[in-house]
Design an enzyme around this catalytic site. Structure first.
Site, PDB file in Angstrom:
ATOM      1  N   GLY A  96       0.855  -1.185   0.000  1.00  0.00           N
ATOM      2  CA  GLY A  96       0.000   0.000   0.000  1.00  0.00           C
ATOM      3  C   GLY A  96       0.888   1.231   0.000  1.00  0.00           C
ATOM      4  N   ILE A 133       2.376   2.859   2.342  1.00  0.00           N
ATOM      5  CA  ILE A 133       3.601   2.820   3.166  1.00  0.00           C
ATOM      6  C   ILE A 133       4.628   1.875   2.541  1.00  0.00           C
ATOM      7  CG2 ILE A 133       4.570   2.326   5.449  1.00  0.00           C
ATOM      8  CD1 ILE A 133       1.800   3.049   6.631  1.00  0.00           C
ATOM      9  N   GLU A 138       1.163  -3.765  23.719  1.00  0.00           N
ATOM     10  CA  GLU A 138       1.863  -2.484  23.908  1.00  0.00           C
ATOM     11  C   GLU A 138       1.286  -1.772  25.116  1.00  0.00           C
ATOM     12  OE1 GLU A 138       1.420  -0.336  20.214  1.00  0.00           O
ATOM     13  OE2 GLU A 138       2.384  -1.906  19.060  1.00  0.00           O
ATOM     14  N   HIS A 172       5.974   2.454  19.066  1.00  0.00           N
ATOM     15  CA  HIS A 172       4.878   2.707  18.118  1.00  0.00           C
ATOM     16  C   HIS A 172       4.863   4.195  17.706  1.00  0.00           C
ATOM     17  CE1 HIS A 172       0.647   1.189  16.800  1.00  0.00           C
ATOM     18  NE2 HIS A 172       1.106   2.095  15.957  1.00  0.00           N
ATOM     19  N   THR A 231       6.797  -2.201  11.134  1.00  0.00           N
ATOM     20  CA  THR A 231       6.191  -0.906  11.486  1.00  0.00           C
ATOM     21  C   THR A 231       4.676  -0.974  11.247  1.00  0.00           C
ATOM     22  OG1 THR A 231       6.654  -0.080   9.256  1.00  0.00           O
ATOM     23  CG2 THR A 231       8.242   0.505  10.975  1.00  0.00           C
ATOM     24  N   ARG A 273       1.726  -3.816  12.491  1.00  0.00           N
ATOM     25  CA  ARG A 273       1.067  -4.134  13.759  1.00  0.00           C
ATOM     26  C   ARG A 273       1.758  -5.353  14.363  1.00  0.00           C
ATOM     27  NH1 ARG A 273      -0.733   0.181  13.481  1.00  0.00           N
ATOM     28  NH2 ARG A 273      -2.885   0.889  13.616  1.00  0.00           N
TER      29      ARG A 273
HETATM   30  C1  GLV Z   1      -0.618   3.925  13.431  1.00  0.00           C
HETATM   31  O1  GLV Z   1      -0.315   2.902  13.950  1.00  0.00           O
HETATM   32  C2  GLV Z   1      -1.543   4.027  12.350  1.00  0.00           C
HETATM   33  O2  GLV Z   1      -2.231   3.055  12.033  1.00  0.00           O
HETATM   34  O3  GLV Z   1      -1.642   5.126  11.779  1.00  0.00           O
END
Ligand code: GLV
Length: 354
Positions: free
Chosen positions: A161, A163, A282, A301, A251, A253
């Site tokens: 996606g 990111i 967390e 996070h 980065t 989940r």
């Molecule tokens: C952070 O973890 C998000 O989903 O933006």
């Protein structure tokens, strides 16, 4: 904390957010702010949502069917995050509540952290800093703190996606060979929003099967959302299929990775290290074995935690609410099939005796 406004529209904001966005919201609605960085307990969240037209929430707020039952006026939940795993989307849709989130604006910032974690683990940055602070740095030696190069290494990105693509662009610029795999549950691309995902697509060929990515990658970056299909998708079997010494970067989940299997893979040396911004639970427990590994770097996070990005996220979260108040779906809507509740005029709230 109530921000004064005589509007009948009521919004509960579950944490302090960037002031300009909050002011914009308070100009249109009566805002009740949970003025604490610690999340409201669930009972308070439900109580304060009662009678609200909108709630502006964080990833650590559980938004479930019980909340929707007790907040019959609610029209929109606007999550200050791209991830939506804290929200029962099906229950929201059944309740006629639109769900907004903040994709796009945080992709670059989160990708920068993924790359930072790659460098941190590969070049042992955190370990080296601890070494210096422990006053163990006596002299320069040719074998001190040897690490691994990113240039020339293969990076496998799971999930492509906004990111994942932003990670790919950066990695390609660093001279990495980039491959990617799509989980069957994931679409290749979300529609780009003008002005938000303006960067060109990364120079990467077609997706490869996950098995090939695991076998060939020196670094693996997880960039999938947490869904029933991705929960635990990196477990014992996937670690066993990885190249010996691979470095895992998460980065996305924490629950995408089976954490017990991760610890086993680190212990056995199958995994050469990990950079983790997210964990199954967390914050991490003080006795978590992960804290003992020198080749693991953990951040709390903070994927999207830059000043500018948090401001953009807050603006977009407010836009999503104001869209619904104007009778439209949120511009970034996670449940576009929702049938919006009718808006019966700005005085509706007070007439209904909330
Ligand atoms: C952070 O973890 C998000 O989903 O933006």
């Amino acid at each position: 904390m109530a921000l004064s406004n005589s509007s009948a529209l009521r919004v509960f904001v579950t944490r302090p957010i960037a002031a300009p966005a909050l002011r914009r919201l308070a100009a249109c609605a009566r805002v009740d702010l949970w003025d604490d960085d610690a999340p409201p307990p669930h009972a308070d969240l439900v109580k304060r949502s009662r009678g609200c037209d909108a709630i502006l929430t964080m990833v650590s707020d559980r938004i479930d069917a019980a909340l929707f039952r007790q907040a019959p006026h609610l029209r929109v939940v606007s999550n200050l995050a791209v991830g939506l795993d804290n929200i029962d989307l099906a229950a929201a849709t059944r309740a006629g509540v639109a769900v907004g989130h903040t994709p796009g604006v945080l992709a670059d910032t989160t990708a920068e952290l993924a790359i930072a974690l790659m460098f941190a683990v590969a070049r042992r940055v955190v370990e080296a800093d601890r070494f210096v602070r422990a006053r163990r740095w006596r002299m320069w030696t040719p074998r001190l703190m040897l690490g691994r190069d990113l240039a020339g290494a293969t990076l496998g990105i799971i999930g492509f996606g906004s990111i994942g693509r932003a990670v790919a662009r950066r990695a390609a610029a660093l001279g990495m060979n980039v491959i990617y795999a799509l989980h069957h549950d994931l679409r290749a691309k979300r529609p780009a929003r003008a002005g938000i995902e303006a960067a060109a697509d990364p120079p990467v060929a077609n997706p490869v099967p996950l098995a090939r990515l695991l076998a060939e990658s020196d670094f693996i970056s997880l960039n999938v959302p947490l869904t029933p299909a991705t929960r635990g998708m990196i477990g014992r079997e996937q670690f066993a299929a990885m190249k010996r010494g691979a470095i895992l970067i998460n980065t996305a989940r924490g629950a995408v990775v089976d954490q017990k299997a991760l610890i086993e893979a680190l212990r056995s040396g199958r995994l050469g290290g990990a950079g983790l911004d997210v964990l199954e639970v967390e914050p991490i427990a003080p006795d978590d074995p992960l804290l003992k590994f020198p080749n693991v770097t953990i951040t709390p996070h903070i994927g999207s935690a830059s000043h500018r990005t948090r401001e953009l996220m807050a603006e977009l979260a407010v836009d999503n609410i104001l869209d619904v108040f104007a009778g439209r779906r949120p511009r970034c809507c996670a449940n576009p099939v929702v049938r919006l509740k009718k808006i019966s005029g700005l005085g509706a709230g007070s007439k209904s005796g909330r």
